[in-house]
Motif scaffolding. Structure first.
Motif, PDB file in Angstrom:
ATOM      1  N   LYS A 289       0.834  -1.210   0.000  1.00  0.00           N
ATOM      2  CA  LYS A 289       0.000   0.000   0.000  1.00  0.00           C
ATOM      3  C   LYS A 289       0.864   1.254   0.000  1.00  0.00           C
ATOM      4  CE  LYS A 289      -3.962  -2.058   2.398  1.00  0.00           C
ATOM      5  NZ  LYS A 289      -4.831  -1.989   3.604  1.00  0.00           N
ATOM      6  N   ILE A 290       1.916   1.248   0.791  1.00  0.00           N
ATOM      7  CA  ILE A 290       2.807   2.409   0.833  1.00  0.00           C
ATOM      8  C   ILE A 290       3.530   2.566  -0.496  1.00  0.00           C
ATOM      9  CG2 ILE A 290       4.907   3.311   1.924  1.00  0.00           C
ATOM     10  CD1 ILE A 290       3.861   2.163   4.577  1.00  0.00           C
ATOM     11  N   ALA A 291       3.930   1.459  -1.106  1.00  0.00           N
ATOM     12  CA  ALA A 291       4.574   1.531  -2.416  1.00  0.00           C
ATOM     13  C   ALA A 291       3.645   2.161  -3.445  1.00  0.00           C
ATOM     14  CB  ALA A 291       4.994   0.133  -2.870  1.00  0.00           C
ATOM     15  N   LEU A 292       2.382   1.762  -3.448  1.00  0.00           N
ATOM     16  CA  LEU A 292       1.430   2.320  -4.412  1.00  0.00           C
ATOM     17  C   LEU A 292       1.188   3.799  -4.161  1.00  0.00           C
ATOM     18  CD1 LEU A 292      -1.186  -0.538  -4.816  1.00  0.00           C
ATOM     19  CD2 LEU A 292       0.232   0.451  -6.617  1.00  0.00           C
ATOM     20  N   ALA A 293       1.068   4.201  -2.905  1.00  0.00           N
ATOM     21  CA  ALA A 293       0.870   5.617  -2.599  1.00  0.00           C
ATOM     22  C   ALA A 293       2.050   6.445  -3.095  1.00  0.00           C
ATOM     23  CB  ALA A 293       0.682   5.800  -1.093  1.00  0.00           C
ATOM     24  N   CYS A 294       3.251   5.967  -2.850  1.00  0.00           N
ATOM     25  CA  CYS A 294       4.437   6.692  -3.296  1.00  0.00           C
ATOM     26  C   CYS A 294       4.556   6.676  -4.813  1.00  0.00           C
ATOM     27  CB  CYS A 294       5.684   6.100  -2.643  1.00  0.00           C
ATOM     28  SG  CYS A 294       5.756   6.358  -0.852  1.00  0.00           S
ATOM     29  N   LEU A 295       4.116   5.591  -5.443  1.00  0.00           N
ATOM     30  CA  LEU A 295       4.133   5.526  -6.905  1.00  0.00           C
ATOM     31  C   LEU A 295       3.154   6.525  -7.500  1.00  0.00           C
ATOM     32  CD1 LEU A 295       4.942   4.277  -9.613  1.00  0.00           C
ATOM     33  CD2 LEU A 295       3.236   2.479  -9.192  1.00  0.00           C
TER      34      LEU A 295
END
Length: 211
Positions: free
Chosen positions: A138-144
């Motif tokens: 989830k954090i990876a997607l938000a940062c992406l």
């Protein structure tokens, strides 16, 4: 299918199709053009209170394009994967050509999550992601999403819609609607390497201010 090259792979993306294999040991590769396509509205990422809290408190750090092959390997490290050796090699070539990128999630010096995809024009074609810690995906997607917004992208293609992606704001559209959005996205350029927040704390602050 003729032998795949990076150029042929990019042409496939430009007309709305993408490659898959049945499993890692299957040498055959086929093109996929779903009747309904998953997309992430770049202004519609849903940050729940729990995710916002996790992003503010996390010790994870974010990098881009520092461990591309390791991210692809992490995505393929599962019982059922469509990433065979040829596909792995092709994405590595696209990365060297500047058309494939990865966002990595680190816990100290350990890679615990990541996502990778292909870029053309203002389109980002998300290929796969993996997570070895709670909230890492989830954090990876938000940062992406933050990086794509700041880089000028207008289309985030997730290929298929999963319950996980839907919970974060992804949607499903028709093939015709997808092709129309793709055509528009290919008319101009974007930059995945444009400066963006380097940590989840800055990303969540910017996203919550904008919502």
């Amino acid at each position: 299918m003729p032998d795949l090259t990076p150029e042929l792979l990019l042409h496939g993306y430009s007309i709305g199709i993408f490659p898959m294999a049945e499993h890692r040991d299957d040498p055959e590769i086929f093109w996929v053009d779903p009747r309904r396509r998953g997309v992430f509205p770049l202004d519609g990422f849903h940050i729940s209170r729990s995710l916002a809290r996790a992003m503010r408190r996390t010790r994870f750090t974010i990098t881009t394009n520092t461990a591309f092959n390791d991210v692809v390997a992490g995505c393929a490290d599962r019982a059922d994967t469509w990433i065979n050796a040829e596909i792995f090699g092709l994405y590595a070539q696209l990365h060297r050509l500047g058309h494939a990128h990865a966002l990595e999630v680190w816990e100290d010096d350990m890679l615990v999550g990541g996502v990778y995809g292909v870029t053309l024009g203002r389109a980002f074609f998300g290929e796969s992601m993996f997570s070895r810690r709670d909230n890492a995906s989830k954090i990876a997607l938000a940062c992406l999403v933050d990086r794509l917004n700041r880089g000028g992208f207008t289309l985030f293609d997730t290929q298929f819609l999963t319950p996980h992606l839907a919970s974060l704001g992804a949607q499903e559209i028709t093939r015709a609607a997808y092709h129309a959005r793709l055509e528009m996205a290919l008319m101009k350029t974007a930059d995945f390497t444009a400066p963006a927040a380097a940590n989840p704390q800055d990303v969540v602050q910017r996203m919550t201010q904008m919502s």
